[in-house]
Design a protein around this motif. Structure first.
Motif, PDB file in Angstrom:
ATOM      1  N   GLU A 115     -13.633  -2.092  30.730  1.00 60.49           N
ATOM      2  CA  GLU A 115     -13.243  -1.973  29.238  1.00 60.49           C
ATOM      3  C   GLU A 115     -12.006  -0.956  28.886  1.00 60.49           C
ATOM      4  O   GLU A 115     -12.249  -0.249  28.189  1.00 60.49           O
ATOM      5  CB  GLU A 115     -14.286  -1.641  28.486  1.00 60.49           C
ATOM      6  CG  GLU A 115     -15.620  -2.746  28.481  1.00 60.49           C
ATOM      7  CD  GLU A 115     -16.712  -2.265  27.798  1.00 60.49           C
ATOM      8  OE1 GLU A 115     -17.105  -1.243  27.488  1.00 60.49           O
ATOM      9  OE2 GLU A 115     -17.670  -3.057  27.703  1.00 60.49           O
ATOM     10  N   ASP A 117      -8.876  -1.391  27.859  1.00 60.56           N
ATOM     11  CA  ASP A 117      -8.236  -1.327  26.566  1.00 60.56           C
ATOM     12  C   ASP A 117      -8.884  -0.209  25.647  1.00 60.56           C
ATOM     13  O   ASP A 117      -8.373   0.445  25.022  1.00 60.56           O
ATOM     14  CB  ASP A 117      -8.246  -2.665  25.991  1.00 60.56           C
ATOM     15  CG  ASP A 117      -7.028  -3.621  26.592  1.00 60.56           C
ATOM     16  OD1 ASP A 117      -6.314  -3.000  27.372  1.00 60.56           O
ATOM     17  OD2 ASP A 117      -6.647  -4.763  26.140  1.00 60.56           O
ATOM     18  N   SER A 118     -10.226  -0.610  25.364  1.00 61.69           N
ATOM     19  CA  SER A 118     -10.983   0.299  24.463  1.00 61.69           C
ATOM     20  C   SER A 118     -10.955   1.648  24.781  1.00 61.69           C
ATOM     21  O   SER A 118     -11.184   2.455  23.862  1.00 61.69           O
ATOM     22  CB  SER A 118     -12.400  -0.348  24.212  1.00 61.69           C
ATOM     23  OG  SER A 118     -12.978  -0.195  25.295  1.00 61.69           O
ATOM     24  N   ARG A 119     -11.081   2.015  26.046  1.00 66.26           N
ATOM     25  CA  ARG A 119     -11.017   3.360  26.560  1.00 66.26           C
ATOM     26  C   ARG A 119      -9.856   4.018  26.093  1.00 66.26           C
ATOM     27  O   ARG A 119      -9.883   5.190  26.158  1.00 66.26           O
ATOM     28  CB  ARG A 119     -11.485   3.452  28.027  1.00 66.26           C
ATOM     29  CG  ARG A 119     -13.014   2.968  28.402  1.00 66.26           C
ATOM     30  CD  ARG A 119     -13.301   3.344  29.896  1.00 66.26           C
ATOM     31  NE  ARG A 119     -14.791   3.046  30.099  1.00 66.26           N
ATOM     32  CZ  ARG A 119     -15.583   4.007  30.068  1.00 66.26           C
ATOM     33  NH1 ARG A 119     -15.304   5.281  29.627  1.00 66.26           N
ATOM     34  NH2 ARG A 119     -16.982   3.879  30.433  1.00 66.26           N
ATOM     35  N   VAL A 121      -7.663   3.580  23.858  1.00 66.65           N
ATOM     36  CA  VAL A 121      -7.768   3.716  22.468  1.00 66.65           C
ATOM     37  C   VAL A 121      -8.599   4.854  22.173  1.00 66.65           C
ATOM     38  O   VAL A 121      -8.247   5.792  21.361  1.00 66.65           O
ATOM     39  CB  VAL A 121      -8.224   2.351  21.865  1.00 66.65           C
ATOM     40  CG1 VAL A 121      -8.196   2.755  20.145  1.00 66.65           C
ATOM     41  CG2 VAL A 121      -7.053   1.464  21.903  1.00 66.65           C
ATOM     42  N   LYS A 122      -9.729   5.089  22.687  1.00 65.23           N
ATOM     43  CA  LYS A 122     -10.670   5.967  22.388  1.00 65.23           C
ATOM     44  C   LYS A 122      -9.893   7.432  22.957  1.00 65.23           C
ATOM     45  O   LYS A 122     -10.279   8.503  22.128  1.00 65.23           O
ATOM     46  CB  LYS A 122     -11.911   5.881  23.387  1.00 65.23           C
ATOM     47  CG  LYS A 122     -12.996   6.972  23.121  1.00 65.23           C
ATOM     48  CD  LYS A 122     -13.725   7.117  21.700  1.00 65.23           C
ATOM     49  CE  LYS A 122     -14.852   7.934  22.054  1.00 65.23           C
ATOM     50  NZ  LYS A 122     -14.729   9.228  22.365  1.00 65.23           N
ATOM     51  N   GLN A 131      -3.628   5.024  18.103  1.00 66.04           N
ATOM     52  CA  GLN A 131      -2.729   3.873  18.706  1.00 66.04           C
ATOM     53  C   GLN A 131      -1.403   3.655  18.868  1.00 66.04           C
ATOM     54  O   GLN A 131      -0.798   3.119  19.639  1.00 66.04           O
ATOM     55  CB  GLN A 131      -3.594   2.625  18.157  1.00 66.04           C
ATOM     56  CG  GLN A 131      -4.888   2.497  18.624  1.00 66.04           C
ATOM     57  CD  GLN A 131      -5.450   0.957  18.052  1.00 66.04           C
ATOM     58  OE1 GLN A 131      -4.826  -0.001  18.704  1.00 66.04           O
ATOM     59  NE2 GLN A 131      -6.463   1.142  17.397  1.00 66.04           N
TER      60      GLN A 131
END
Length: 246
Positions: A115, A117-119, A121-122, A131
């Motif tokens: 994951e 992409d989400s990491r 962003v976080k 972002q």
């Protein structure tokens, strides 16, 4: 419980008549969750200790123990999930042709995370960028923004111990406080342990619980921050540093 134990650490560069002893007999421990400072003038061996811990200074003797594991000359891959380093110069520590997304994504991939992409962003949110910076390149970022990316990269493997090598000294004064406050917030929120190198006693007084004073490669005194603020050093060199900082 200590996360880092350094005992009788010696670090040198070169051989025979060209040998320079950069660190001599350094001994200290850092408790889990603590912020520990290494202070002293340029050339006193502060940054060399961090480099020895990470494996960037290969010629050393003594004992370095991280989370109960005795380090040898070669660092196992798992070591870098526990220990990460933020370097002094954010201009030099980021690849000029890699976007922020590549820098963070490749680090996460290297450490086996899913994951991604989400990491990414976080991580950007955690260091106060967001972002909109994801696909920018280092030349499109200010010094403070680059250092935030460098901090995000260090946080990516979810380490317990961050080594901070003068993380604000290359930045404008107006930005330094922002980065220090970010680091303080990250330490609190993530339960991180810091070992911070600085020549600036006010920075150490703000960020650290205890500090070791270094001179000519040796630790001459270890103080808690209350003694620092009360100007209660015992070693003459520590007293000199304190008086010079007022």
């Amino acid at each position: 419980m200590s996360i880092l134990d350094v005992s009788d650490l010696n670090v040198w560069f070169g051989k025979h008549r060209d040998r320079v002893d950069a660190v001599k007999g350094a001994t200290f421990s850092v408790a889990k969750g603590e912020s520990f400072g290494l202070v002293g003038e340029s050339g006193s061996g502060k940054s060399t200790i961090l480099r020895a811990i990470t494996g960037l200074a290969p010629d050393w003797s003594g004992s370095i123990v991280v989370e109960g594991q005795q380090l040898t000359k070669k660092r196992p891959k798992a070591f870098f999930k526990t220990v990460q380093m933020v370097f002094q110069d954010p201009y030099a520590s980021l690849h000029p042709r890699h976007s922020v997304d590549q820098v963070l994504g490749e680090t996460l991939h290297l450490h086996g995370f899913k994951e991604i992409d989400s990491r990414v962003v976080k991580l950007l949110d955690d260091v106060g960028l967001g972002q909109k910076f994801r696909f920018r390149y280092p030349h499109q970022l200010s010094g403070g923004q680059r250092q935030r990316v460098a901090i995000a990269r260090a946080l990516a493997p979810e380490p317990d111990l961050l080594l901070l090598d003068e993380p604000t000294s290359a930045l404008d004064v107006s930005v330094q406080a922002e980065i220090l406050n970010l680091l303080a917030d990250l330490r609190r929120d993530r339960g991180l342990t810091y070992v911070m190198v600085s020549h600036d006693l006010s920075v150490v007084g703000h960020m650290c619980d205890r500090l070791a004073v270094m001179k000519d490669g040796e630790i001459v005194e270890i103080l808690d921050v209350a003694a620092l603020r009360a100007m209660k050093a015992t070693h003459p060199y520590s007293k000199h540093l304190l008086e010079a900082s007022v």
